[in-house]
Every structure is written in C-alpha cells, then in structure tokens.
Scaffold this motif. Structure first.
Motif, PDB file in Angstrom:
ATOM      1  N   PRO A 218       0.815  -1.221   0.000  1.00 17.17           N
ATOM      2  CA  PRO A 218       0.000   0.000   0.000  1.00 17.17           C
ATOM      3  C   PRO A 218       0.848   1.271   0.000  1.00 17.17           C
ATOM      4  O   PRO A 218       0.495   2.251  -0.665  1.00 17.17           O
ATOM      5  CB  PRO A 218      -0.819  -0.142   1.292  1.00 17.17           C
ATOM      6  CG  PRO A 218      -0.937  -1.607   1.501  1.00 17.17           C
ATOM      7  CD  PRO A 218       0.385  -2.169   1.044  1.00 17.17           C
ATOM      8  N   GLU A 219       1.965   1.243   0.734  1.00  8.44           N
ATOM      9  CA  GLU A 219       2.831   2.421   0.784  1.00  8.44           C
ATOM     10  C   GLU A 219       3.400   2.754  -0.597  1.00  8.44           C
ATOM     11  O   GLU A 219       3.471   3.924  -0.997  1.00  8.44           O
ATOM     12  CB  GLU A 219       3.974   2.191   1.774  1.00  8.44           C
ATOM     13  CG  GLU A 219       3.550   2.078   3.230  1.00  8.44           C
ATOM     14  CD  GLU A 219       2.925   0.737   3.576  1.00  8.44           C
ATOM     15  OE1 GLU A 219       2.258   0.642   4.623  1.00  8.44           O
ATOM     16  OE2 GLU A 219       3.097  -0.228   2.779  1.00  8.44           O
ATOM     17  N   GLU A 220       3.793   1.722  -1.350  1.00 10.26           N
ATOM     18  CA  GLU A 220       4.346   1.947  -2.675  1.00 10.26           C
ATOM     19  C   GLU A 220       3.270   2.429  -3.641  1.00 10.26           C
ATOM     20  O   GLU A 220       3.509   3.324  -4.469  1.00 10.26           O
ATOM     21  CB  GLU A 220       4.987   0.661  -3.206  1.00 10.26           C
ATOM     22  CG  GLU A 220       5.609   0.775  -4.596  1.00 10.26           C
ATOM     23  CD  GLU A 220       6.833   1.675  -4.643  1.00 10.26           C
ATOM     24  OE1 GLU A 220       7.358   1.895  -5.746  1.00 10.26           O
ATOM     25  OE2 GLU A 220       7.273   2.163  -3.587  1.00 10.26           O
ATOM     26  N   LEU A 221       2.074   1.881  -3.537  1.00  6.57           N
ATOM     27  CA  LEU A 221       0.978   2.307  -4.407  1.00  6.57           C
ATOM     28  C   LEU A 221       0.627   3.772  -4.151  1.00  6.57           C
ATOM     29  O   LEU A 221       0.384   4.532  -5.084  1.00  6.57           O
ATOM     30  CB  LEU A 221      -0.249   1.420  -4.195  1.00  6.57           C
ATOM     31  CG  LEU A 221      -0.116  -0.021  -4.694  1.00  6.57           C
ATOM     32  CD1 LEU A 221      -1.296  -0.859  -4.233  1.00  6.57           C
ATOM     33  CD2 LEU A 221      -0.002  -0.070  -6.216  1.00  6.57           C
ATOM     34  N   GLN A 222       0.596   4.161  -2.885  1.00  2.94           N
ATOM     35  CA  GLN A 222       0.310   5.561  -2.579  1.00  2.94           C
ATOM     36  C   GLN A 222       1.428   6.461  -3.080  1.00  2.94           C
ATOM     37  O   GLN A 222       1.171   7.550  -3.601  1.00  2.94           O
ATOM     38  CB  GLN A 222       0.107   5.747  -1.076  1.00  2.94           C
ATOM     39  CG  GLN A 222      -0.131   7.205  -0.691  1.00  2.94           C
ATOM     40  CD  GLN A 222      -0.961   7.362   0.546  1.00  2.94           C
ATOM     41  OE1 GLN A 222      -1.418   6.404   1.141  1.00  2.94           O
ATOM     42  NE2 GLN A 222      -1.166   8.599   0.956  1.00  2.94           N
ATOM     43  N   ARG A 223       2.673   6.017  -2.943  1.00  3.68           N
ATOM     44  CA  ARG A 223       3.796   6.819  -3.428  1.00  3.68           C
ATOM     45  C   ARG A 223       3.707   7.042  -4.931  1.00  3.68           C
ATOM     46  O   ARG A 223       4.001   8.137  -5.433  1.00  3.68           O
ATOM     47  CB  ARG A 223       5.125   6.132  -3.087  1.00  3.68           C
ATOM     48  CG  ARG A 223       6.350   6.983  -3.424  1.00  3.68           C
ATOM     49  CD  ARG A 223       7.634   6.187  -3.368  1.00  3.68           C
ATOM     50  NE  ARG A 223       7.712   5.195  -4.442  1.00  3.68           N
ATOM     51  CZ  ARG A 223       8.031   5.467  -5.702  1.00  3.68           C
ATOM     52  NH1 ARG A 223       8.276   6.717  -6.069  1.00  3.68           N
ATOM     53  NH2 ARG A 223       8.097   4.507  -6.606  1.00  3.68           N
ATOM     54  N   LEU A 224       3.255   6.028  -5.670  1.00  2.00           N
ATOM     55  CA  LEU A 224       3.114   6.163  -7.114  1.00  2.00           C
ATOM     56  C   LEU A 224       2.003   7.136  -7.485  1.00  2.00           C
ATOM     57  O   LEU A 224       2.042   7.737  -8.565  1.00  2.00           O
ATOM     58  CB  LEU A 224       2.846   4.796  -7.741  1.00  2.00           C
ATOM     59  CG  LEU A 224       4.009   3.806  -7.760  1.00  2.00           C
ATOM     60  CD1 LEU A 224       3.548   2.456  -8.303  1.00  2.00           C
ATOM     61  CD2 LEU A 224       5.167   4.336  -8.592  1.00  2.00           C
ATOM     62  N   GLY A 225       0.995   7.264  -6.616  1.00  2.00           N
ATOM     63  CA  GLY A 225      -0.085   8.204  -6.886  1.00  2.00           C
ATOM     64  C   GLY A 225      -1.461   7.591  -7.000  1.00  2.00           C
ATOM     65  O   GLY A 225      -2.414   8.264  -7.410  1.00  2.00           O
ATOM     66  N   PHE A 226      -1.620   6.330  -6.630  1.00  2.00           N
ATOM     67  CA  PHE A 226      -2.934   5.695  -6.683  1.00  2.00           C
ATOM     68  C   PHE A 226      -3.801   6.151  -5.516  1.00  2.00           C
ATOM     69  O   PHE A 226      -3.304   6.391  -4.409  1.00  2.00           O
ATOM     70  CB  PHE A 226      -2.801   4.167  -6.663  1.00  2.00           C
ATOM     71  CG  PHE A 226      -2.284   3.600  -7.948  1.00  2.00           C
ATOM     72  CD1 PHE A 226      -3.131   3.429  -9.037  1.00  2.00           C
ATOM     73  CD2 PHE A 226      -0.950   3.243  -8.077  1.00  2.00           C
ATOM     74  CE1 PHE A 226      -2.657   2.911 -10.230  1.00  2.00           C
ATOM     75  CE2 PHE A 226      -0.464   2.717  -9.268  1.00  2.00           C
ATOM     76  CZ  PHE A 226      -1.320   2.554 -10.347  1.00  2.00           C
TER      77      PHE A 226
END
Length: 288
Positions: A218-226
């Motif tokens: 989830p942290e990586e997905l949020q960092r990408l902008g999702f």
C-alpha cells in the motif's frame, strides 16, 4: 449517502485499501474487518453466483440483483462492476441509473468488446477509441442527469493495443468527466508510474495475486499516486482454498481443523441483534 461517503474517502488523499466482495456475506465480513469501502467484482460474482468464468456469461439482471443484496447488507460505500454497460449508449445510461438506485456508490464502465472477459485472461479485445469515449460520455450524462453515483472509466487497451493507446483513452475519459480512472493489467511498475504521472484524477490499482500487474505494498501504491488499491480475487481465492481443504479433510475421514466456532458464525450473521429485537417486541406485546 454512500456516494458522498466515497467522495469524502477519496478527498482524504490516503490510499483506500479495498477488498472486493462477491455476495452479502463477503461484504459484511469486509465491513466488520474495518475496511471503509468494497467493490462488487464481476469475476467473483460470476464465480460465486453461477460457478462460471468471467467471460461475459453473467447478465445485467443478475449483477443488478447481486448489487441490491450487497448494498442492503452493509453501510459502507460499494463500488460495482458495470462491465461494458450491457449495450449501446442508452443501455449504459440505464445501467448507471439502475446501479445508483440499487445503492452503489460507483459504477465501472469499460471499453472491451462484448462479451467481455477478465482483464488478466487471454483473448480480450477493445472497441475503437470513439466507441470507448461514447460509453463514458453516456455514463457521465446519466450521472449529470441525476443518478447519484460516481463513474469509474476502465480501459483494457494495454494488452491488445499497447500502453500509449491506453493512456490516451484514460486522458480522454478524464476530460469527459469520469470520477475515477482504471488502467487494467499494466505489466510493470514503470507502466503504473506512467499511468499515475500522465493521467489526471483519482486512479485505481488492481492487485490480483498471480495476475499480470506487479503486487505492491500500500505504501508503494500511494507513493506512485494511486487513490485506491482493489483486491478483486483475494477473498475468492481464500474461499476456494478453505473449501478445498475442508472437503479434502472430510473425504479423508478427518474433521477439518481451524474452523471458527458456531457462536462466532452466528455473531457474524447477526443472530445477537435478531434476538435483541425479538425480545424487545415480545416485551412490547406483553405490555399491550
């Protein structure tokens, strides 16, 4: 009400982790686990309701009925798979209106050729660019004409037509007024990053175990902008695994281990509240 709640969740700018449901029970379990929203997965509904693959075999009426049942069972926002809209522009407008009336907070409309199929399976095709835009325009028109529901625009063009075509479609869908955007089956983190960077608006990541898209935290997905991380098959996969294990144990002459006790099952289904109300009305009868 649920549409406003979904808008509020999106405006918080925190990744919305969203397990997907297939029936009222799975939706209730998602809510009881503390998740703020769920998504009615077409793949999972086709599997659970019909025991059939997600290849366009389930009908609009069956999906609508399932949506009503799910929405009645929970108070959290439910997003719903509207497939291709089940026909031409007027059919799409009806689908949007009926999904809104059923209680869904958002409907997803996609650009596959009908009959559509799961975006992570072979043989899918997409309609032309203009037809894809027409579908989203019709869905947005239904919303603007009073349907209390958000519109998620999905493209499956990455596989049959390439990433550039898919991104162009998503940019057009945003200009047409779609509330959320969904690129199905990007093949790498770099493609997911381009989607988030080059397409405005709220975006959903589809996280299918053993699918075509990388599984990220989830942290990586949020960092990408999702804005949303959907898990469309996690509960279905867990269900099949558990059922197969229990059946294997029974076939071998063993009682399955690790089952939840009967009291827990009754609590999940709402027996304590039913008993409370039963006693309340029994007491009222005695007073009368």
């Amino acid at each position: 009400m649920t549409t406003a709640a979904l808008r509020s969740l999106l405006e918080q700018k925190r990744l919305l982790v969203m397990p997907c449901c297939h029936d009222a029970l799975s939706a209730k379990l998602i809510q009881q686990a503390g998740f703020p929203a769920t998504f009615m997965s077409g793949f999972a509904v086709s599997a659970a309701r019909l025991g059939l693959p997600d290849t366009g075999l389930i009908s609009f009426g069956e999906m609508l009925d399932q949506a009503r049942t799910i929405c009645r069972a929970v108070s959290i926002p439910v997003l719903g798979d509207g497939d291709t809209g089940y026909g031409n522009a007027l059919n799409i407008k009806r689908t949007v209106r009926e999904y809104a009336a059923a209680g869904l907070a958002c409907v997803m409309i996609e650009d596959q050729v009908s009959p559509k199929r799961c975006g992570h399976t072979q043989g899918k095709q997409v309609v032309g660019f203009d037809e894809a835009c027409l579908r989203i325009r019709a869905a947005v028109d239904a919303r603007e004409e009073g349907a209390d529901i958000l519109i998620m625009a999905r493209t499956d063009a990455r596989g049959p037509a390439g990433l550039e075509e898919a991104l162009q479609r998503l940019q057009a869908f945003h200009r047409l007024g779609a509330d959320l955007l969904f690129l199905e089956a990007p093949r790498s983190i770099e493609e997911m990053e381009r989607f988030c960077r080059e397409v405005p608006g709220y975006k959903m990541a589809n996280q299918i175990e053993h699918g075509l898209t990388p599984l990220l935290s989830p942290e990586e997905l949020q960092r990408l902008g999702f804005a949303i991380a959907a898990y469309p098959l996690t509960l279905l996969q867990a269900l099949i695994s558990a059922l197969e294990k229990a059946l294997s144990d029974l076939a071998a002459g063993h009682h399955p281990q690790g089952l939840r006790d009967f009291e827990h099952v009754k609590a999940v289904l709402g027996f304590p509240e039913y008993y409370r109300q039963e006693q309340h009305y029994a007491a009222s009868d005695r007073r009368d």
